[in-house]
Design an enzyme around this catalytic site. Sequence first.
Site, PDB file in Angstrom:
ATOM      1  N   CYS A 100     -70.777  30.637 -34.530  1.00 25.69           N
ATOM      2  CA  CYS A 100     -70.453  31.887 -33.835  1.00 25.69           C
ATOM      3  C   CYS A 100     -69.406  32.743 -34.540  1.00 25.69           C
ATOM      4  CB  CYS A 100     -70.056  31.561 -32.412  1.00 25.69           C
ATOM      5  SG  CYS A 100     -70.315  32.937 -31.298  1.00 25.69           S
ATOM      6  N   ARG A 134     -73.311  40.754 -23.216  1.00 20.78           N
ATOM      7  CA  ARG A 134     -72.823  39.424 -23.585  1.00 20.78           C
ATOM      8  C   ARG A 134     -74.017  38.482 -23.537  1.00 20.78           C
ATOM      9  NH1 ARG A 134     -68.316  38.465 -25.551  1.00 20.78           N
ATOM     10  NH2 ARG A 134     -68.120  36.299 -26.152  1.00 20.78           N
ATOM     11  N   HIS A 213     -73.162  26.740 -29.699  1.00 20.00           N
ATOM     12  CA  HIS A 213     -71.984  25.933 -29.332  1.00 20.00           C
ATOM     13  C   HIS A 213     -72.473  24.635 -28.660  1.00 20.00           C
ATOM     14  CE1 HIS A 213     -69.063  29.179 -29.957  1.00 20.00           C
ATOM     15  NE2 HIS A 213     -69.873  29.993 -29.316  1.00 20.00           N
TER      16      HIS A 213
HETATM   17  N1  GLN Z   1     -65.954  37.131 -30.651  1.00 14.42           N
HETATM   18  C1  GLN Z   1     -67.330  36.934 -31.124  1.00 14.42           C
HETATM   19  C2  GLN Z   1     -68.376  37.529 -30.150  1.00 14.42           C
HETATM   20  O1  GLN Z   1     -68.082  37.724 -28.991  1.00 14.42           O
HETATM   21  C3  GLN Z   1     -67.608  35.458 -31.315  1.00 14.42           C
HETATM   22  C4  GLN Z   1     -67.576  34.698 -30.000  1.00 14.42           C
HETATM   23  C5  GLN Z   1     -67.678  33.200 -30.204  1.00 14.42           C
HETATM   24  O2  GLN Z   1     -67.273  32.651 -31.215  1.00 14.42           O
HETATM   25  N2  GLN Z   1     -68.225  32.501 -29.162  1.00 14.42           N
HETATM   26  O3  GLN Z   1     -69.496  37.761 -30.561  1.00 14.42           O
END
Ligand code: GLN
Length: 275
Positions: A100, A134, A213
């Site tokens: 990520c 998101r 993740h």
């Molecule tokens: N800040 C980045 C995003 O929101 C990565 C988020 C993360 O590592 N889960 O895309």
Amino acid sequence: MTAEGKPKALNILELYPEAMNLYGDSGNAEIMARRATLFGYDVKRLQYNSVADKDSLLAADIILGGGGQDSAQREIAGDLEKIKYELRAAVHEVPTLVICGLYQLFGHYFESKDGNRLNGVDIFDAVTVGSNERMIGNIVESIELGITRGGKKDDTLVKIYGYENHSGETELLGDQAPFGMVEYGYGNTSEHSGIRWEGAITSDGNCIGTYMHGPVLSKNPLLADYILSKAVRNKYGESLTIEGQEATAELDKVSMLAARASIAADEAARRDQYS
Ligand code: GLN
């Protein structure tokens, strides 16, 4: 084992574990260390949190990096710039998995949705821009690394399972290869038409970036062995061999638990997709 019968050393490095460790990503290092031990290696755990740790980075046999909020990415961006060339050299020798937020910074840049652009290290030919959406939920994808336990290559496709939570949308440029093809979930962008790709992988298969993740290696032991097998081939010119009955039993148990978890993840991903 060495000629003297001692376990061979393997250095597993975590990249920015203090700042970049969202959603259990540091578990990838725990899993990799345990599997390496079961395959008979003497594991040394290393961390890189700033340029003061550069010697550790140069000693790594495996590099693992996790995710982070936009603020954490801003926090490490300046230091990452200082090791850009070492990282670009390392990933062609040292098998690397970044998740990520660090996956995004392994591209050319990450631009948050408020327009704050952070330079990446140009390992992946990719750019990431924050969006108002998101992308959260279980994700299931097929990866083209046909692999079995011990990282031996075969021709089957492998399904892997994870959990994503990002606003960044990653565009792969040129002939940059994706890591996998999404079956359920978002992947690199929120675009839902046509084939959906997720992550990125270098042409030598040595450096993998993914939005998964979880930690991703908990549900996907085959992916762990793919990375581990590359490391022992690089360092010792050998393949993975299981050390004894107890190790075999533990690896079998992990495979069974991962299979159970993947069934649950598959069902959850379908539910997420159609909820
Ligand atoms: N800040 C980045 C995003 O929101 C990565 C988020 C993360 O590592 N889960 O895309």
